[in-house]
Design an enzyme around this catalytic site. Structure first.
Site, PDB file in Angstrom:
ATOM      1  N   HIS A  86       0.825  -1.213   0.000  1.00 49.84           N
ATOM      2  CA  HIS A  86       0.000   0.000   0.000  1.00 49.84           C
ATOM      3  C   HIS A  86       0.858   1.261   0.000  1.00 49.84           C
ATOM      4  CE1 HIS A  86      -3.295  -2.577   2.150  1.00 49.84           C
ATOM      5  NE2 HIS A  86      -3.038  -2.987   0.912  1.00 49.84           N
ATOM      6  N   HIS A 123      -9.262  -2.424  -4.823  1.00 50.85           N
ATOM      7  CA  HIS A 123      -8.146  -2.695  -3.918  1.00 50.85           C
ATOM      8  C   HIS A 123      -7.138  -3.641  -4.565  1.00 50.85           C
ATOM      9  CE1 HIS A 123      -5.941  -2.786  -0.207  1.00 50.85           C
ATOM     10  NE2 HIS A 123      -5.767  -4.076  -0.414  1.00 50.85           N
ATOM     11  N   ASP A 173      -3.196  -2.907  -5.010  1.00 54.71           N
ATOM     12  CA  ASP A 173      -2.124  -3.853  -4.689  1.00 54.71           C
ATOM     13  C   ASP A 173      -1.194  -4.054  -5.885  1.00 54.71           C
ATOM     14  OD1 ASP A 173      -2.855  -4.308  -2.069  1.00 54.71           O
ATOM     15  OD2 ASP A 173      -3.919  -6.179  -2.486  1.00 54.71           O
ATOM     16  N   HIS A 175      -0.922 -11.013  -4.919  1.00 62.45           N
ATOM     17  CA  HIS A 175       0.499 -10.735  -4.730  1.00 62.45           C
ATOM     18  C   HIS A 175       1.389 -11.782  -5.386  1.00 62.45           C
ATOM     19  CE1 HIS A 175      -0.637  -7.557  -2.057  1.00 62.45           C
ATOM     20  NE2 HIS A 175      -1.233  -8.385  -1.205  1.00 62.45           N
TER      21      HIS A 175
END
Length: 316
Positions: free
Chosen positions: A85, A242, A246, A269
């Site tokens: 973030h 979101h 990321d 991720h």
């Protein structure tokens, strides 16, 4: 040809001090974002009680973990978690160089988004440096399939994201966002989107030593049939926004602003890290280019709210 705005690297105009809590560790954290010289990049300095501390560059080669967050490590036991973030805020606003001093092994979660980092950076502003800005230009497609997830980087004159998620719950379902990333669009469309989790997973995560600092103040909590947070969602599609946030943070680990388009399908991720690893494994897939400077641009003309303008750099 018009003068090129944003041809030089930037750093923070002054230091920024923030405190918070690690979402996984539950530990209190203090960080100081410090200005840095040109070509420093983004670097973390982890305090370990001595005068020097341990320094880790925000670079994909130092990624050591991708479970629920992105973790960087120096190979000797030092690590820093949940970097995505903060890195998204720095890259999204066009900050090229900064030293991040931190007294814990995890970046504070704040409200679960990048909003507080963005606000703090906007409060101090940016300073233009003499060093020319360099971009990582994608020259050919790089595609990774990982289980049911697909990630692909392709050539593009700018930085564009196309992110799609698909969750087996009517509270999320299939969501997709396509967006050209610049400071304005990042602030408006992505910065406030919060991390999220399922209530059914809480006990399992706690048993694994994760999400110890998670709360309704920093996480969108998804129940069986409703959003638990009293205030509800900030966007109707906050979940995919979101995931795009990321991706901006994870792709910042390329070490330079990307000139390319990134497509992510059911990713996270792990996928983002695998795509960067594949990119750097193929020397013919990318090159570094400098922003052209057709005239001197006075600092007064450079707004920290402007993105580096798109341009067609020559292939090297």
């Amino acid at each position: 040809m018009r003068g090129f705005i944003g041809a030089r690297q930037t750093t923070l105009a002054s230091e920024i001090s923030l405190t918070g809590t690690g979402v996984h560790s539950g530990a209190p954290v203090s960080i100081v974002l410090c200005p840095a010289d040109g070509d420093t990049g983004i670097r973390f300095l982890i305090s370990n009680g001595d005068a020097d501390g341990t320094e880790i560059a925000a670079d994909q080669q130092w990624v050591t973990g991708v479970t629920l967050c992105t973790i960087l490590g120096d190979g000797n036991g030092a690590s820093i978690a949940t970097v995505e973030h903060l890195l998204a805020a720095l890259r999204g606003l066009g900050v090229d160089n900064a030293l991040i001093e931190i007294d814990s092994a995890e970046v504070p979660i704040m409200d679960g988004s990048a909003a507080r980092f963005v606000e703090a950076i906007d409060e101090v502003g940016l300073t233009e440096l003499e060093a020319p800005r360099r971009f990582l230009k994608i020259l050919k497609p790089i595609r990774i399939e990982d289980g049911g997830a697909v990630g692909e980087l392709t050539p593009h004159n700018g930085f564009r994201l196309d992110v799609e998620i698909d969750f087996d719950t009517p509270l999320i379902g299939t969501q997709r966002i396509e967006i050209d990333i610049n400071p304005g669009s990042f602030r408006r469309e992505l910065a406030r989107a919060r991390t999220f989790g399922f209530m059914k997973d809480v006990e399992r995560l706690w048993a694994a030593g994760l999400a110890l600092g998670a709360s309704l103040e920093n996480t969108v909590a998804i129940g069986d049939d409703r959003i638990i947070n009293r205030e509800g969602l900030r966007f109707s599609d906050e979940f995919v926004r979101h995931k795009a946030l990321d991706a901006v943070g994870d792709l910042a680990l390329a070490g330079a602003p990307i000139l390319g388009a990134y497509r992510s399908l059911r990713g996270g991720h792990r996928l983002n890290a695998l795509v960067l690893k594949a990119l750097f494994a193929d020397a013919e897939a990318w090159t570094m280019v400098e922003a052209p400077r057709y005239r001197e641009v006075r600092h007064a003309e450079l707004s920290h709210r402007l993105a580096a303008a798109n341009f067609a750099a020559e292939r090297s």
